[in-house]
Design a protein around this motif. Structure first.
Motif, PDB file in Angstrom:
ATOM      1  N   ASP A   4       0.559   6.146  -5.022  1.00 61.90           N
ATOM      2  CA  ASP A   4       0.472   7.452  -4.355  1.00 61.90           C
ATOM      3  C   ASP A   4      -0.552   7.424  -3.224  1.00 61.90           C
ATOM      4  OD1 ASP A   4       2.373   8.453  -6.110  1.00 61.90           O
ATOM      5  OD2 ASP A   4       0.855   9.165  -7.531  1.00 61.90           O
ATOM      6  N   ASN A   5      -1.692   6.769  -3.449  1.00 63.08           N
ATOM      7  CA  ASN A   5      -2.713   6.669  -2.403  1.00 63.08           C
ATOM      8  C   ASN A   5      -2.207   5.885  -1.193  1.00 63.08           C
ATOM      9  OD1 ASN A   5      -4.445   8.067  -4.057  1.00 63.08           O
ATOM     10  ND2 ASN A   5      -5.500   6.250  -4.792  1.00 63.08           N
ATOM     11  N   VAL A   6      -1.454   4.808  -1.442  1.00 64.13           N
ATOM     12  CA  VAL A   6      -0.890   4.013  -0.344  1.00 64.13           C
ATOM     13  C   VAL A   6       0.095   4.859   0.448  1.00 64.13           C
ATOM     14  CG1 VAL A   6       0.614   2.050   0.195  1.00 64.13           C
ATOM     15  CG2 VAL A   6      -1.261   1.782  -1.426  1.00 64.13           C
ATOM     16  N   ARG A  23      10.633   3.254   4.560  1.00 68.93           N
ATOM     17  CA  ARG A  23      11.639   4.060   3.870  1.00 68.93           C
ATOM     18  C   ARG A  23      11.252   4.195   2.402  1.00 68.93           C
ATOM     19  NH1 ARG A  23      17.512   1.651   3.428  1.00 68.93           N
ATOM     20  NH2 ARG A  23      16.111  -0.105   3.368  1.00 68.93           N
ATOM     21  N   SER A  24      10.702   3.127   1.853  1.00 72.05           N
ATOM     22  CA  SER A  24      10.259   3.155   0.456  1.00 72.05           C
ATOM     23  C   SER A  24       9.093   2.186   0.288  1.00 72.05           C
ATOM     24  CB  SER A  24      11.404   2.762  -0.478  1.00 72.05           C
ATOM     25  OG  SER A  24      11.759   1.419  -0.279  1.00 72.05           O
ATOM     26  N   CYS A  25       8.304   2.427  -0.736  1.00 66.76           N
ATOM     27  CA  CYS A  25       7.185   1.535  -1.043  1.00 66.76           C
ATOM     28  C   CYS A  25       6.951   1.621  -2.550  1.00 66.76           C
ATOM     29  CB  CYS A  25       5.936   1.946  -0.288  1.00 66.76           C
ATOM     30  SG  CYS A  25       4.523   0.875  -0.624  1.00 66.76           S
ATOM     31  N   ARG A  26       7.033   0.474  -3.216  1.00 67.09           N
ATOM     32  CA  ARG A  26       6.820   0.426  -4.658  1.00 67.09           C
ATOM     33  C   ARG A  26       5.721  -0.587  -4.959  1.00 67.09           C
ATOM     34  NH1 ARG A  26      12.865  -0.305  -6.818  1.00 67.09           N
ATOM     35  NH2 ARG A  26      13.038  -1.405  -4.849  1.00 67.09           N
ATOM     36  N   TYR A  39      -2.403  -9.685 -10.767  1.00 70.18           N
ATOM     37  CA  TYR A  39      -1.867  -9.311  -9.461  1.00 70.18           C
ATOM     38  C   TYR A  39      -0.913  -8.129  -9.587  1.00 70.18           C
ATOM     39  CZ  TYR A  39       2.305 -11.801 -11.044  1.00 70.18           C
ATOM     40  OH  TYR A  39       3.401 -12.199 -11.757  1.00 70.18           O
ATOM     41  N   ARG A  40      -0.574  -7.564  -8.439  1.00 68.64           N
ATOM     42  CA  ARG A  40       0.437  -6.506  -8.319  1.00 68.64           C
ATOM     43  C   ARG A  40       1.506  -6.997  -7.353  1.00 68.64           C
ATOM     44  NH1 ARG A  40      -1.331  -1.175  -9.704  1.00 68.64           N
ATOM     45  NH2 ARG A  40      -3.549  -1.142 -10.159  1.00 68.64           N
ATOM     46  N   PHE A  41       2.723  -6.583  -7.590  1.00 68.30           N
ATOM     47  CA  PHE A  41       3.836  -6.898  -6.713  1.00 68.30           C
ATOM     48  C   PHE A  41       4.086  -5.666  -5.839  1.00 68.30           C
ATOM     49  CE2 PHE A  41       8.422  -7.327  -5.880  1.00 68.30           C
ATOM     50  CZ  PHE A  41       8.425  -8.595  -5.328  1.00 68.30           C
ATOM     51  N   VAL A  42       4.070  -5.838  -4.519  1.00 62.72           N
ATOM     52  CA  VAL A  42       4.272  -4.730  -3.578  1.00 62.72           C
ATOM     53  C   VAL A  42       5.581  -4.973  -2.845  1.00 62.72           C
ATOM     54  CG1 VAL A  42       3.325  -3.479  -1.603  1.00 62.72           C
ATOM     55  CG2 VAL A  42       1.785  -4.499  -3.270  1.00 62.72           C
ATOM     56  N   GLU A  43       6.453  -3.974  -2.833  1.00 62.96           N
ATOM     57  CA  GLU A  43       7.744  -4.069  -2.148  1.00 62.96           C
ATOM     58  C   GLU A  43       7.922  -2.832  -1.283  1.00 62.96           C
ATOM     59  OE1 GLU A  43      11.971  -5.195  -3.837  1.00 62.96           O
ATOM     60  OE2 GLU A  43      11.462  -3.121  -4.303  1.00 62.96           O
ATOM     61  N   TRP A  44       8.313  -3.036  -0.036  1.00 63.45           N
ATOM     62  CA  TRP A  44       8.551  -1.904   0.847  1.00 63.45           C
ATOM     63  C   TRP A  44       9.735  -2.207   1.750  1.00 63.45           C
ATOM     64  CZ3 TRP A  44       5.120  -5.661   1.641  1.00 63.45           C
ATOM     65  CH2 TRP A  44       5.026  -6.238   2.894  1.00 63.45           C
ATOM     66  N   ALA A  52      14.284  -5.643   2.076  1.00 65.58           N
ATOM     67  CA  ALA A  52      12.983  -5.282   1.517  1.00 65.58           C
ATOM     68  C   ALA A  52      11.988  -6.400   1.789  1.00 65.58           C
ATOM     69  CB  ALA A  52      13.099  -5.051   0.017  1.00 65.58           C
ATOM     70  N   CYS A  53      10.755  -6.035   2.079  1.00 65.19           N
ATOM     71  CA  CYS A  53       9.675  -7.003   2.257  1.00 65.19           C
ATOM     72  C   CYS A  53       8.835  -6.983   0.980  1.00 65.19           C
ATOM     73  CB  CYS A  53       8.802  -6.615   3.442  1.00 65.19           C
ATOM     74  SG  CYS A  53       9.694  -6.549   5.002  1.00 65.19           S
ATOM     75  N   CYS A  54       8.348  -8.132   0.582  1.00 62.66           N
ATOM     76  CA  CYS A  54       7.600  -8.250  -0.670  1.00 62.66           C
ATOM     77  C   CYS A  54       6.316  -9.023  -0.451  1.00 62.66           C
ATOM     78  CB  CYS A  54       8.432  -8.983  -1.713  1.00 62.66           C
ATOM     79  SG  CYS A  54      10.054  -8.290  -1.977  1.00 62.66           S
ATOM     80  N   ARG A  55       5.272  -8.618  -1.164  1.00 58.91           N
ATOM     81  CA  ARG A  55       3.996  -9.338  -1.154  1.00 58.91           C
ATOM     82  C   ARG A  55       3.368  -9.219  -2.525  1.00 58.91           C
ATOM     83  NH1 ARG A  55       1.140 -10.440   3.824  1.00 58.91           N
ATOM     84  NH2 ARG A  55      -0.344 -11.407   2.413  1.00 58.91           N
TER      85      ARG A  55
END
Length: 86
Positions: A4-6, A23-26, A39-44, A52-55
């Protein structure tokens, strides 16, 4: 919650500052592997693209650090979203 903060920080930035319109960010909950750092998986998904891009970021990353990671991302491997995922 970090996700939510991101999202709030991305919305607060102008499109010129961001360079893209998400469009989206998870962001996943922290994972603790058998060895190594958590770690956390970030997808947007950029709004203009279907891919989708992933980091992967350290679990202790703040919202500011995750936003900086998104903005500094250089596209590489992409994941095609199916119509069911969108």
């Amino acid at each position: 919650m970090v996700q939510d903060n991101v999202r709030e920080q991305l919305r607060a930035m102008s499109s010129a500052e961001r360079g893209f319109a998400p469009r989206s960010c998870r962001i996943s909950e922290p994972f603790q592997p058998l060895w190594g750092r958590p770690y956390r998986f970030v997808e947007w998904s950029p709004h203009a693209e279907e891919d989708a891009c992933c980091r992967v970021v350290p679990a202790e990353s703040s919202a500011e650090e995750i936003v900086a990671t998104l903005l500094a991302h250089v596209p590489g491997r992409r994941v095609r979203l199916s119509s069911e995922d969108a």
